[in-house]
Scaffold this motif. Structure first.
Motif, PDB file in Angstrom:
ATOM      1  N   GLU A 146       0.816  -1.220   0.000  1.00 34.60           N
ATOM      2  CA  GLU A 146       0.000   0.000   0.000  1.00 34.60           C
ATOM      3  C   GLU A 146       0.853   1.276   0.000  1.00 34.60           C
ATOM      4  O   GLU A 146       0.619   2.182  -0.790  1.00 34.60           O
ATOM      5  N   SER A 147       1.829   1.346   0.911  1.00 35.45           N
ATOM      6  CA  SER A 147       2.511   2.625   1.136  1.00 35.45           C
ATOM      7  C   SER A 147       4.023   2.526   1.221  1.00 35.45           C
ATOM      8  O   SER A 147       4.688   3.543   1.440  1.00 35.45           O
ATOM      9  N   GLN A 183       0.567   9.466  -0.102  1.00 37.21           N
ATOM     10  CA  GLN A 183      -0.769   9.888  -0.543  1.00 37.21           C
ATOM     11  C   GLN A 183      -0.900   9.567  -2.026  1.00 37.21           C
ATOM     12  O   GLN A 183      -0.015   9.878  -2.825  1.00 37.21           O
ATOM     13  N   SER A 184      -1.990   8.907  -2.386  1.00 39.10           N
ATOM     14  CA  SER A 184      -2.186   8.489  -3.772  1.00 39.10           C
ATOM     15  C   SER A 184      -2.924   9.561  -4.554  1.00 39.10           C
ATOM     16  O   SER A 184      -3.487  10.505  -3.990  1.00 39.10           O
ATOM     17  N   ALA A 186      -6.106   8.520  -1.283  1.00 44.95           N
ATOM     18  CA  ALA A 186      -5.825   7.588  -0.188  1.00 44.95           C
ATOM     19  C   ALA A 186      -4.560   8.040   0.535  1.00 44.95           C
ATOM     20  O   ALA A 186      -3.635   8.582  -0.085  1.00 44.95           O
ATOM     21  N   GLN A 217      -3.232   3.489   3.425  1.00 41.56           N
ATOM     22  CA  GLN A 217      -3.854   4.123   2.257  1.00 41.56           C
ATOM     23  C   GLN A 217      -5.383   4.101   2.334  1.00 41.56           C
ATOM     24  O   GLN A 217      -6.082   3.588   1.451  1.00 41.56           O
TER      25      GLN A 217
END
Length: 474
Positions: A323-324, A331-332, A336, A341
């Protein structure tokens, strides 16, 4: 030992290597002429996976900053890609039991730095070399009044030297010892990895061990007090081992290796692990799992929070890595944020936002996983594949997973089965003929993302299981 006697030991081994290669090539020609089925190669492809044992150390296979790396790992991944199958890796640092597993047919390949010796060739096939290295004595750097420092092979006489049981180091020392008045005291240690013995030398627990020079070079970055200038062998070919008679698979791998070693990719892999100054910084990092046992700064937090959902903390780590990359400020492009996220609407449900602490972000993410698991518990009749459904739901949303289940059921597939059923319909939910189907309620989604998301997390989790001990209960 005289140079003539040493050559007498080496020449028969070289002759045996050449003889085995010639015999295997003649056998391959004979089988191909008779057009017999390529049994062992066909079985690997039909099975869809190459089963490999490797060893876990600072060069072959390790985790750094949550990412799986290693010379053998990257080489074996490239081989599996060539074969068109999945790589199934297991770890065993005990050579005796690894060779026993290969002989039984439990695995297809030992993907390690294996010296090709006469004894081994009697029982196993070997590939052409994937690299070369001399064997060297590992000892602590001498002080001015140092006694017992080994400067050449003759100084080995009467010394106590620890080596892994069943290793080529043990065999080499035995050959050298046979011509000495006072034999070398060879201590063959079961279930020990070479780097553990190097560590014991550096820490003063033992005085000597033997290792491949390239492994010694890498470890000298971590243990600057070790010395490895004294060689006990000429540069040896290091290869992979297969079952005796697996000639077609051996031949296929050999043909691939010949071409692969000419590529820029092979040069990049070799340089990364054996010639790059970056390895020094990597080995000294607290995120170099071989030495630290640590995945990220959040290990303790994840061990605690994983209990909320009954997960192995290494699985939660694999999800957060995906995810991160363990960046709490990530931050996507869709908004997210945080380690897990979380989308803003999901975060709002659990009373967190982008300013919340990493602890609160993980707590909210795990509680959301628990919420999704509760919905799946009520949905799935057969819960065998529930983890895959849960991961996909966390990534793309529960509604899209339900749509894929409905499409699977409509098309005569098992809606409780992930692979080859629901994953196929989720993957294709970006196509109009799928997302416009009357049973679909949530419309279009980029199905390739959750499809790959599940594969990547489970693959990373399997590597974490191989490499990192589960100490959550300790």
């Amino acid at each position: 030992m005289s140079g003539i006697k040493y050559l007498k030991l080496i020449i028969p081994v070289i002759f045996m290597v050449l003889l085995q290669t010639c015999n295997q090539n003649r056998e391959l020609v004979r089988l191909e002429v008779q057009d017999k089925p390529i049994v062992e190669l066909k079985h690997v492809k039909l099975r869809g996976k190459l089963r490999v044992i490797t060893d876990y150390n600072s060069t072959n296979y390790f985790v750094y900053k949550g990412h799986t790396m290693g010379f053998q790992y990257e080489m074996l991944k490239a081989l599996a890609k060539h074969l068109g199958v999945k790589l199934e890796l297991s770890v065993n640092n005990d050579l005796v039991s690894s060779f026993a597993s290969l002989k039984r047919g439990d695995v297809d390949l030992l993907g390690m730095n294996l010296a090709v010796t006469a004894d081994r060739m009697e029982n196993f096939n070997f590939t052409i070399p994937h690299s070369q290295s001399a064997q060297v004595v590992i000892q602590r750097r001498p002080k001015k009044d140092s006694v017992g420092f080994i400067r050449n092979q003759f100084d080995l006489e009467g010394k106590r030297i620890y080596v892994p049981a069943g290793s080529s180091f043990q065999e080499q020392l035995s050959d050298l010892s046979s011509d000495m008045e006072h034999p070398i005291d060879i201590i063959a240690v079961d279930t020990v990895e070479m780097e553990e013995l190097i560590s014991k030398v550096a820490n003063g627990e033992i005085d000597y061990t033997i290792a491949d020079e390239n492994v010694a070079t890498v470890n000298s970055n971590y243990y600057p007090n070790i010395e490895f200038a004294t060689t006990v062998s000429v540069p040896q070919n290091l290869a992979w081992a297969l079952r005796k008679g697996a000639n077609h698979l051996t031949q296929d791998i050999n043909m691939w290796l010949i071409e692969f070693q000419k590529t820029r990719e092979y040069r990049r892999i070799y340089q990364r692990y054996f010639e790059s100054s970056r390895m020094e910084a990597m080995i000294q990092s607290e995120y170099f799992t071989v030495k630290s046992g640590k995945i990220s700064d959040y290990d303790d937090l994840l061990k605690e929070k994983a209990k909320i959902i009954g997960w192995d903390w290494r699985l939660l780590s694999a999800l957060i890595s995906q995810e991160s990359n363990f960046n709490p400020k990530a931050q996507s492009w869709v908004g997210a944020f945080g380690l897990m996220q979380l989308m803003p609407e999901t975060a709002y449900r659990y009373d967190v936002d982008s300013l919340s602490s990493p602890e609160d972000n993980v707590d909210a993410g795990v509680r959301h996983l628990k919420y999704l698991k509760g919905k799946l518990d009520k949905t799935l009749v057969d819960k065998t594949d529930e983890l895959m459904f849960l991961l996909a739901s966390y990534n793309v949303g529960f509604g899209h997973v339900l749509d894929a289940r409905r499409l699977a059921e409509k098309n005569g597939k098992n809606p409780d089965q992930w692979k080859g059923s629901v994953d196929y319909y989720l993957l294709n939910k970006s196509k109009p003929e799928f997302f416009n189907d009357p049973v679909v309620k949530y419309g279009y989604c980029r199905g390739a993302e959750p499809y790959q998301y599940v594969i990547k997390i489970l693959d990373r989790y399997s590597h974490y299981q191989n490499i990192i001990l589960d100490q959550s209960s300790s």
